[in-house]
Design an enzyme around this catalytic site. Sequence first.
Site, PDB file in Angstrom:
ATOM      1  N   ASN A  15       0.865  -1.178   0.000  1.00  0.00           N
ATOM      2  CA  ASN A  15       0.000   0.000   0.000  1.00  0.00           C
ATOM      3  C   ASN A  15       0.905   1.232   0.000  1.00  0.00           C
ATOM      4  OD1 ASN A  15      -2.721   1.131   2.192  1.00  0.00           O
ATOM      5  ND2 ASN A  15      -2.468   1.333   0.000  1.00  0.00           N
ATOM      6  N   GLN A  47      -2.393   6.639  -0.118  1.00  0.00           N
ATOM      7  CA  GLN A  47      -2.774   7.631   0.877  1.00  0.00           C
ATOM      8  C   GLN A  47      -1.570   8.481   1.273  1.00  0.00           C
ATOM      9  OE1 GLN A  47      -4.462   4.493   1.410  1.00  0.00           O
ATOM     10  NE2 GLN A  47      -6.344   5.477   0.716  1.00  0.00           N
ATOM     11  N   CYS A  76      -6.784   4.816   7.803  1.00  0.00           N
ATOM     12  CA  CYS A  76      -5.853   4.070   6.956  1.00  0.00           C
ATOM     13  C   CYS A  76      -4.898   3.321   7.873  1.00  0.00           C
ATOM     14  CB  CYS A  76      -5.097   4.999   6.011  1.00  0.00           C
ATOM     15  SG  CYS A  76      -3.904   4.122   4.958  1.00  0.00           S
ATOM     16  N   CYS A 224      -5.526  -2.801   2.016  1.00  0.00           N
ATOM     17  CA  CYS A 224      -6.364  -1.819   2.695  1.00  0.00           C
ATOM     18  C   CYS A 224      -6.622  -2.358   4.092  1.00  0.00           C
ATOM     19  CB  CYS A 224      -7.677  -1.594   1.950  1.00  0.00           C
ATOM     20  SG  CYS A 224      -8.764  -0.393   2.776  1.00  0.00           S
ATOM     21  N   SER A 226      -8.119  -1.054   6.818  1.00  0.00           N
ATOM     22  CA  SER A 226      -9.464  -0.933   7.385  1.00  0.00           C
ATOM     23  C   SER A 226     -10.431  -1.912   6.720  1.00  0.00           C
ATOM     24  CB  SER A 226      -9.969   0.504   7.273  1.00  0.00           C
ATOM     25  OG  SER A 226     -10.048   0.930   5.930  1.00  0.00           O
TER      26      SER A 226
END
Length: 301
Positions: A15, A47, A76, A224, A226
């Site tokens: 990520n 992000q 995040c 991801c 979450s």
Amino acid sequence: MADQVQFARMNGLGNKILVVDMRGRKDRVAPRAAIALNADPATQFDQIMAIHDPKAAGTDAWIDIINSDGSMAQACGNGTRCVVQALATETGKKAFLFHTVAGLLEAEEHEDGTISVDMGSPRFGWRDIPLAEEFHDTSRIELQIGPIDDPVLHSPSVASMGNPHAIFWVEDDVWSYDLGRFGPLLENHPIFPERANISIAHVRSRNEMDLRTWERGTGLTLACGSAACAATVSGARTGRADRTVTVNVPGGPLLIEWRESDDHVIMTGPAEWEWSGTLDPATGAFQRDDAANGESGARAL
């Protein structure tokens, strides 16, 4: 005020994260800066985690979380692990308390280098997720993609982990579905007034599942955190899985535990430092540190 701030390119299971040091400043990373940074292959991200001075006593920092389209995100987990690694290297601390728009986040770096983040309690009420219409049972809502008599995806579980999630349960390999096509349609479905993160989950056993996610405001990502939390609590809630699950995302495994003692969800996984530089938070113009070329391992901001 100087235009440039320090930042680090990091990742949590692939990520892509930019950790930006905004401490000591009153401004914020502008949406146009985020869009410009995402447009450059060198700084393309999932992000931005912008670290600001704390707003409340007893907290270590306020964190703004910014999607690649310039919109704000509430949570995040993978990015939070990157922040912990950067600050632990800088300060020598192991435990942190962060403040975000979604509330307080506790996080800790372990001796083996993995990092646990307390993602708080899941919320299942239709107003809390939120949904545009009332559902008494959000473990399974009426939503589908494909023909009405033979849908490709249907009846997702929905939950909030500080941000809205829809989990579609499938029997086949999660890679056999064209999430890149279905994701934006479902993200922007009218049932989700704040849009939603869309995941496809395949349960391998009571303690393991595979997961792919289309992230709201970002698109397909390798991990991801979450969403892994939302899938775990939804799996337990629907009787598909236990409360401690290894969630295999495209970037690797995350260990998720939904604690019975306090209803909190704990996510544990790695973070990786890649390189650092300076950037203008108003425009996104950046420069890579020469010392970062070819180096790896944890670094301070």
